[in-house]
Write an enzyme that holds these catalytic residues in place. Sequence first.
Site, PDB file in Angstrom:
ATOM      1  N   SER A 220       0.842  -1.196   0.000  1.00 55.42           N
ATOM      2  CA  SER A 220       0.000   0.000   0.000  1.00 55.42           C
ATOM      3  C   SER A 220       0.880   1.249   0.000  1.00 55.42           C
ATOM      4  CB  SER A 220      -0.965  -0.043   1.192  1.00 55.42           C
ATOM      5  OG  SER A 220      -2.008   0.882   1.027  1.00 55.42           O
ATOM      6  N   GLU A 338      -9.333  -5.154  -4.156  1.00 59.70           N
ATOM      7  CA  GLU A 338      -8.738  -3.895  -3.709  1.00 59.70           C
ATOM      8  C   GLU A 338      -9.814  -2.876  -3.356  1.00 59.70           C
ATOM      9  OE1 GLU A 338      -5.765  -3.442  -2.952  1.00 59.70           O
ATOM     10  OE2 GLU A 338      -4.545  -4.888  -4.071  1.00 59.70           O
ATOM     11  N   HIS A 427      -7.591  -5.836   0.310  1.00 56.66           N
ATOM     12  CA  HIS A 427      -6.385  -5.023   0.297  1.00 56.66           C
ATOM     13  C   HIS A 427      -5.567  -5.335   1.543  1.00 56.66           C
ATOM     14  CE1 HIS A 427      -3.874  -1.509  -0.531  1.00 56.66           C
ATOM     15  NE2 HIS A 427      -4.021  -1.143   0.727  1.00 56.66           N
TER      16      HIS A 427
END
Length: 525
Positions: A220, A338, A427
């Site tokens: 990330s 995601e 995610h």
Amino acid sequence: MKTRRPTRIALATLALLATSSPVLAGNAGPVVRTASGEIEGRRDDAVESFRGVPFAAPPVGALRWRAPQPLARWQGVRKAQEYGPDCMQWGLDEPPSAAYVRPVSEDCLTLNLWRPAGAKPSAKLPVMVWIYGGAFSMGSASWPVYEGANLAREGVIVVGVNYRLARFGWFSHPALSAEDADGMLGNYGLMDQMAGLRWVQANIAAFGGDPGNVTVFGESAGAFSVNALMASPLARGLFAKAISQSGGGQKGFGRRLDTYMPEAEQTGLEWTRSLGIGDGDLAAMRALPAATVLGPKNPLVLGGIVIDGRIVPQPVDEAFLKGEVAHVPYMVGANSWEDSLLKYIPGAEKAVIPAMGERAGKLMEIYRKGGTVPEAEAMQHLWGDAFMTAPARYLARRSAAGGAPTYLYHVSYVPVAARGRIYGTRHSAEISLAMHNEVSGAQFEEGAADTPMAQAMSGYWLRFAKASDPNGGGAPVWPRYDVAGDALMEFANQGPVVRAGFGRKAFDMIDAAYFERAKLAAPKP
């Protein structure tokens, strides 16, 4: 105060000062002599750890909003058995575990290290340096899911580096720019990451590591940081290969991941004026209580990379497009869900339709799958792919075009306990699998039933770190990425499987919209 980058001679001198000590402090853990002094870790079975190790001077008082400064030497043996404080941040809505309660402080520039027990300086083990995510405003190297013990058992050294967050780590102001003639501005969090990597270069041999075989990897915001480090001339030579897990990589829509310096300075100026601070009063700025600098929790007031012309000379996506990045072996990918991020930024997906321009209609047809997927759900999944998955392919293409060995992946694996309940791989859900912490440090639903996938994924990560190639050990062959073959490794419920042309029709349109939106000429195939 003028800051200077350490020279190669200075790094070499520090490395000579850092040596293993055969002496143990009493009956406690192993002692290693670093360039700043001796530290005592602890041993747990086949792994030794050193936690809360300072790598730069505390960035407090007059050192707030300055590049990380050299660490003062200490006398005697310093305990390095407990994590240091996390960097200043808001409290977590969803901590990684019920027992996870961590102090926060501006004095937070520490790192954690795991190595195989008894590793000697002559071992020259591969090194993996972890950069955590958290939207540049939260997270730390002490999260259970980031523990490096399980990877270390497989013959590598793992290092997790803390870096400054939110306004402490990503802040610009005209008065700061006027003060620092050396131009080390704005990207204090990124500079912290580089300081951690310089510490590794200077000290890792004493722990049995190879400073010439360092893999930097992150997820990330940590992955976007990895890409920024690749694009930064000041980070050259600090690592030999890179892994970017769900880091985006194109000019997106909605909140930007990077900001040009003039805009960042204006934002900083408006903030200090709102506090009644004179435009040039740096003393007052640095005297602000930490809680005031952090401010009330607001997802719209976050940190992010500053395009300053020196540390980050240009937008990261443009640096990749031009080939002006470190040409090192590169692994990059994203997950199948995601858009799970939309939980924290509800409604953000509405920006995807105008961002796709004239291609929006055709893209929605693809994502609605003949009308079987509700429009709202399709829009969310398009957002997730446009934000993370298609950019991963873009970065892989640009890296491969520069000649670097490149490996693209996609994770669709759903933990056994969650199947039938969730859309796909959330995610950041791949972290506990890649770091083999699916039981002790799981972030989501991972558990013992997911150990086979953790063994598979971590095996690829480890082989890449050791030899710049994820293949070997009898695992399915992961082809090196090239545009013509357009093949990636999918980590699916049934195991690792190679896919050619994965998402190509949609991703080609997303790429075309990106080049149009960014006013960039698309590269020729």
